[in-house]
Scaffold this motif. Sequence first.
Motif, PDB file in Angstrom:
ATOM      1  N   THR A  61       0.872  -1.175   0.000  1.00 44.28           N
ATOM      2  CA  THR A  61       0.000   0.000   0.000  1.00 44.28           C
ATOM      3  C   THR A  61       0.907   1.222   0.000  1.00 44.28           C
ATOM      4  OG1 THR A  61      -0.090  -0.010   2.427  1.00 44.28           O
ATOM      5  CG2 THR A  61      -1.869  -1.155   1.258  1.00 44.28           C
ATOM      6  N   TYR A  62       0.418   2.308  -0.543  1.00 45.98           N
ATOM      7  CA  TYR A  62       1.296   3.469  -0.670  1.00 45.98           C
ATOM      8  C   TYR A  62       0.548   4.755  -0.346  1.00 45.98           C
ATOM      9  CZ  TYR A  62      -1.069   3.640  -5.204  1.00 45.98           C
ATOM     10  OH  TYR A  62      -2.015   3.670  -6.193  1.00 45.98           O
ATOM     11  N   LYS A  63       1.336   5.767  -0.099  1.00 49.00           N
ATOM     12  CA  LYS A  63       0.817   7.100   0.165  1.00 49.00           C
ATOM     13  C   LYS A  63       1.475   8.061  -0.815  1.00 49.00           C
ATOM     14  CE  LYS A  63       2.365   9.193   3.809  1.00 49.00           C
ATOM     15  NZ  LYS A  63       2.595   9.630   5.213  1.00 49.00           N
ATOM     16  N   LYS A  64       0.639   8.914  -1.421  1.00 44.22           N
ATOM     17  CA  LYS A  64       1.158   9.911  -2.345  1.00 44.22           C
ATOM     18  C   LYS A  64       1.360  11.233  -1.616  1.00 44.22           C
ATOM     19  CE  LYS A  64      -2.061   9.623  -5.462  1.00 44.22           C
ATOM     20  NZ  LYS A  64      -2.836   9.907  -6.697  1.00 44.22           N
ATOM     21  N   LEU A  65       2.518  11.832  -1.821  1.00 44.46           N
ATOM     22  CA  LEU A  65       2.804  13.145  -1.255  1.00 44.46           C
ATOM     23  C   LEU A  65       2.530  14.222  -2.299  1.00 44.46           C
ATOM     24  CD1 LEU A  65       6.165  12.408   0.611  1.00 44.46           C
ATOM     25  CD2 LEU A  65       3.821  12.225   1.478  1.00 44.46           C
ATOM     26  N   GLU A  66       2.102  15.360  -1.855  1.00 46.25           N
ATOM     27  CA  GLU A  66       1.772  16.450  -2.758  1.00 46.25           C
ATOM     28  C   GLU A  66       3.034  17.214  -3.162  1.00 46.25           C
ATOM     29  OE1 GLU A  66      -1.147  17.038  -4.048  1.00 46.25           O
ATOM     30  OE2 GLU A  66      -2.069  15.378  -2.941  1.00 46.25           O
ATOM     31  N   GLY A  67       3.053  17.630  -4.411  1.00 49.67           N
ATOM     32  CA  GLY A  67       4.130  18.481  -4.894  1.00 49.67           C
ATOM     33  C   GLY A  67       5.419  17.738  -5.170  1.00 49.67           C
ATOM     34  N   TYR A  68       6.493  18.524  -5.246  1.00 46.80           N
ATOM     35  CA  TYR A  68       7.817  18.009  -5.592  1.00 46.80           C
ATOM     36  C   TYR A  68       8.522  17.572  -4.312  1.00 46.80           C
ATOM     37  CZ  TYR A  68      11.666  17.863  -9.003  1.00 46.80           C
ATOM     38  OH  TYR A  68      12.651  17.466  -9.880  1.00 46.80           O
ATOM     39  N   ALA A  69       7.915  16.582  -3.634  1.00 49.71           N
ATOM     40  CA  ALA A  69       8.311  16.225  -2.267  1.00 49.71           C
ATOM     41  C   ALA A  69       9.287  15.057  -2.243  1.00 49.71           C
ATOM     42  CB  ALA A  69       7.075  15.902  -1.433  1.00 49.71           C
ATOM     43  N   TYR A  70      10.433  15.216  -2.920  1.00 51.16           N
ATOM     44  CA  TYR A  70      11.439  14.163  -2.864  1.00 51.16           C
ATOM     45  C   TYR A  70      12.164  14.190  -1.521  1.00 51.16           C
ATOM     46  CZ  TYR A  70      10.683  13.327  -7.797  1.00 51.16           C
ATOM     47  OH  TYR A  70      10.113  13.013  -9.006  1.00 51.16           O
ATOM     48  N   GLY A  71      12.406  15.375  -1.001  1.00 54.99           N
ATOM     49  CA  GLY A  71      13.014  15.473   0.316  1.00 54.99           C
ATOM     50  C   GLY A  71      14.167  16.429   0.381  1.00 54.99           C
ATOM     51  N   LYS A  72      14.153  17.287   1.411  1.00 56.89           N
ATOM     52  CA  LYS A  72      15.259  18.179   1.688  1.00 56.89           C
ATOM     53  C   LYS A  72      15.325  18.406   3.192  1.00 56.89           C
ATOM     54  CE  LYS A  72      12.604  22.439   1.009  1.00 56.89           C
ATOM     55  NZ  LYS A  72      12.557  23.730   0.296  1.00 56.89           N
ATOM     56  N   VAL A  73      16.454  18.929   3.652  1.00 58.65           N
ATOM     57  CA  VAL A  73      16.646  19.156   5.080  1.00 58.65           C
ATOM     58  C   VAL A  73      15.729  20.275   5.554  1.00 58.65           C
ATOM     59  CG1 VAL A  73      18.308  19.816   6.864  1.00 58.65           C
ATOM     60  CG2 VAL A  73      19.029  18.356   4.963  1.00 58.65           C
ATOM     61  N   ILE A  74      15.063  20.042   6.675  1.00 54.53           N
ATOM     62  CA  ILE A  74      14.182  21.060   7.242  1.00 54.53           C
ATOM     63  C   ILE A  74      15.032  22.197   7.784  1.00 54.53           C
ATOM     64  CG2 ILE A  74      12.434  21.514   9.011  1.00 54.53           C
ATOM     65  CD1 ILE A  74      11.683  18.559   8.868  1.00 54.53           C
ATOM     66  N   GLU A  75      14.649  23.432   7.455  1.00 56.35           N
ATOM     67  CA  GLU A  75      15.408  24.588   7.910  1.00 56.35           C
ATOM     68  C   GLU A  75      15.404  24.652   9.437  1.00 56.35           C
ATOM     69  OE1 GLU A  75      14.114  28.185   6.158  1.00 56.35           O
ATOM     70  OE2 GLU A  75      14.382  27.501   4.088  1.00 56.35           O
ATOM     71  N   GLY A  76      16.548  24.963   9.997  1.00 57.68           N
ATOM     72  CA  GLY A  76      16.680  25.047  11.439  1.00 57.68           C
ATOM     73  C   GLY A  76      17.072  23.747  12.101  1.00 57.68           C
ATOM     74  N   THR A  77      17.187  22.668  11.301  1.00 58.70           N
ATOM     75  CA  THR A  77      17.615  21.375  11.839  1.00 58.70           C
ATOM     76  C   THR A  77      18.915  20.972  11.184  1.00 58.70           C
ATOM     77  OG1 THR A  77      16.451  20.035  10.173  1.00 58.70           O
ATOM     78  CG2 THR A  77      15.191  20.737  12.118  1.00 58.70           C
ATOM     79  N   THR A  78      19.561  19.995  11.771  1.00 61.71           N
ATOM     80  CA  THR A  78      20.835  19.526  11.228  1.00 61.71           C
ATOM     81  C   THR A  78      20.670  18.394  10.232  1.00 61.71           C
ATOM     82  OG1 THR A  78      21.081  18.033  13.116  1.00 61.71           O
ATOM     83  CG2 THR A  78      22.103  20.221  13.283  1.00 61.71           C
ATOM     84  N   ASN A  79      19.676  17.508  10.459  1.00 62.97           N
ATOM     85  CA  ASN A  79      19.549  16.365   9.563  1.00 62.97           C
ATOM     86  C   ASN A  79      18.142  15.781   9.580  1.00 62.97           C
ATOM     87  OD1 ASN A  79      20.788  14.837   7.591  1.00 62.97           O
ATOM     88  ND2 ASN A  79      21.561  13.288   9.008  1.00 62.97           N
ATOM     89  N   ASP A  80      17.144  16.625   9.722  1.00 61.74           N
ATOM     90  CA  ASP A  80      15.752  16.174   9.640  1.00 61.74           C
ATOM     91  C   ASP A  80      15.218  16.517   8.262  1.00 61.74           C
ATOM     92  OD1 ASP A  80      15.813  15.289  12.254  1.00 61.74           O
ATOM     93  OD2 ASP A  80      15.085  17.197  13.063  1.00 61.74           O
ATOM     94  N   TRP A  81      14.589  15.521   7.642  1.00 62.23           N
ATOM     95  CA  TRP A  81      14.228  15.655   6.238  1.00 62.23           C
ATOM     96  C   TRP A  81      12.721  15.701   6.048  1.00 62.23           C
ATOM     97  CZ3 TRP A  81      17.665  15.453   1.883  1.00 62.23           C
ATOM     98  CH2 TRP A  81      19.019  15.388   2.237  1.00 62.23           C
ATOM     99  N   THR A  82      12.342  16.309   4.908  1.00 62.57           N
ATOM    100  CA  THR A  82      10.945  16.339   4.489  1.00 62.57           C
ATOM    101  C   THR A  82      10.749  15.306   3.381  1.00 62.57           C
ATOM    102  OG1 THR A  82      11.362  18.007   2.776  1.00 62.57           O
ATOM    103  CG2 THR A  82      10.833  18.795   4.998  1.00 62.57           C
ATOM    104  N   GLY A  83       9.537  15.231   2.842  1.00 60.24           N
ATOM    105  CA  GLY A  83       9.242  14.435   1.662  1.00 60.24           C
ATOM    106  C   GLY A  83       9.407  12.945   1.861  1.00 60.24           C
ATOM    107  N   MET A  84       9.715  12.267   0.747  1.00 61.90           N
ATOM    108  CA  MET A  84       9.869  10.817   0.809  1.00 61.90           C
ATOM    109  C   MET A  84      11.033  10.416   1.699  1.00 61.90           C
ATOM    110  SD  MET A  84       9.014   9.385  -3.038  1.00 61.90           S
ATOM    111  CE  MET A  84      10.392  10.209  -3.826  1.00 61.90           C
ATOM    112  N   VAL A  85      12.121  11.191   1.694  1.00 64.15           N
ATOM    113  CA  VAL A  85      13.254  10.878   2.562  1.00 64.15           C
ATOM    114  C   VAL A  85      12.826  10.955   4.025  1.00 64.15           C
ATOM    115  CG1 VAL A  85      15.580  11.576   3.252  1.00 64.15           C
ATOM    116  CG2 VAL A  85      14.903  11.708   0.843  1.00 64.15           C
ATOM    117  N   GLY A  86      12.028  11.958   4.362  1.00 62.96           N
ATOM    118  CA  GLY A  86      11.547  12.082   5.730  1.00 62.96           C
ATOM    119  C   GLY A  86      10.636  10.939   6.142  1.00 62.96           C
ATOM    120  N   GLU A  87       9.802  10.445   5.217  1.00 60.82           N
ATOM    121  CA  GLU A  87       8.932   9.305   5.522  1.00 60.82           C
ATOM    122  C   GLU A  87       9.753   8.059   5.821  1.00 60.82           C
ATOM    123  OE1 GLU A  87       5.346   9.305   5.626  1.00 60.82           O
ATOM    124  OE2 GLU A  87       5.892  11.440   5.772  1.00 60.82           O
TER     125      GLU A  87
END
Length: 488
Positions: A61-87
């Motif tokens: 089963t899968y979940k679709k993320l909205e937008g160009y959500a491949y993943g980048k480091v969240i601002e203000g953190t050292t290594n917390d990611w958004t997007g698919m990398v964060g999942e």
Amino acid sequence: MPTGRLYDNLDKRRDFHGYPMQGVGVEVFDFFTTYLDNGEVSGFVGDIVSTLMKTHNFTLTYKKLEGYAYGKVIEGTTNDWTGMVGELQNRRADLTVSELSVTKERNDVITYTQPIYIVSRKLFVATQEDFQKKLLAYTSPMEMVLYWAILVTMMGLAVFLVFVERLRKYLLPHEELGGLGSLGTATWCMVSALLQQGCDTCPTSMTARMVFWLGFFVSVIVYTSYSATLVSHLAVEKPATLPFSNLFELSLQTGWDAGCNENDLFQVTATQTCADSVADECLVLNRVWNQVVMRRPGNLVSSYREGLQKVLEGQYVFIGVDVTTNYYIRGLPPELACRVKELQGRYLTGGIAIGLQHNSPFRKFFDNSLQKFRETGLMNKLIQRWLSAERTCNIGTIVSAGIVDVATLFILLVLGIGLSVVFVVGEIGVREIRRKRIGLKRLSYVSESTLQSQRPIGASVVLAKLSPSDNFLRPGHGTRPVDVYGVK
């Protein structure tokens, strides 16, 4: 995630016995991942994931993320990611059902399968029309030195024609010159021969006719070579030369804009990975990002279609994944697709793979299966199906001349009219000068006649005996008559 004895069984059988796995993906490029109505996935990566699911017997089963959500480091953190990398980092997903670029920073928090395809960022621009070439289309078939050579040749033939005619008259004094004894007439005739036109005055002797025919033969050669080259110039579009050919030269441009898809790996690398780096590649990326991309707010686009549209509109460079950009270029009308040019340089070259949780136990099974997909030719079939369509520019349209192509004719027409006006003004000026001179001469004669009527009878008799052609009777020559006879 399977553990203990279950993991041992999986290691031996590679059968996950219907183990439920959670996927995560983005809906950005349908040729990489297409989400079907029955809950399955297709596309290049989707077909690979579906084949892995059947090979290893797991459910998905899968979940679709909205937008160009491949993943980048969240601002203000050292290594917390958004997007698919964060999942994957937060263990909310086991694998990605969409492509994910392999980078060192992401590899610190997630695990990848072996690369399934190699991609690069490339520069895409639209070929600009060479308006100078169009405006000078009727002069470009020949170099300027050739024009001068033809002019000198025809002038030389004119001089030789006059020499032949005068030599003939000298040797045969009783023969007529045939009207070509003057250089002006001979030059006019040779120009007429060059333009393949006749003239009223033609040479009569065989020698002069041979010279005249030679001029026509020169014109035939010039016309045929000129016409053939002109056709090729008009039929073959030669785009204007770009002021840059790579990313470094682009970073120095002030008249060109550039951009990429928002949150693309190019943006992530330029703003995060290379933020504090002094490596040459990073310095170039930073300069392009700060000096060119960030010059205007609209340079970042939300889709590849928007990026290509900006490319076609003007001086804009789209920085995109080669295979992805070419996929969308193939969807453009042929006349537009053929205008988009892909420059040679490759940037941020790396693989795309399926993302997994950090230190995932599934990696070795998936890698083993992906290797077999390559050996059996399945991977190549998927590449040919989804990624390898070539775009052609054989649009088969008829090349027709436009107003810009024949602008030289109108330029010559305007120049001809201008020269005609200049010559007319000059002729009028010369005529006015001559008229004034004649008027002054007439006035002087009238003044002399009036003077004669006022002189004594004796003076008039003497003046009457003098000829008007005598110098001293003309104004400005010799002693004036008033001085001779003492008339003050």
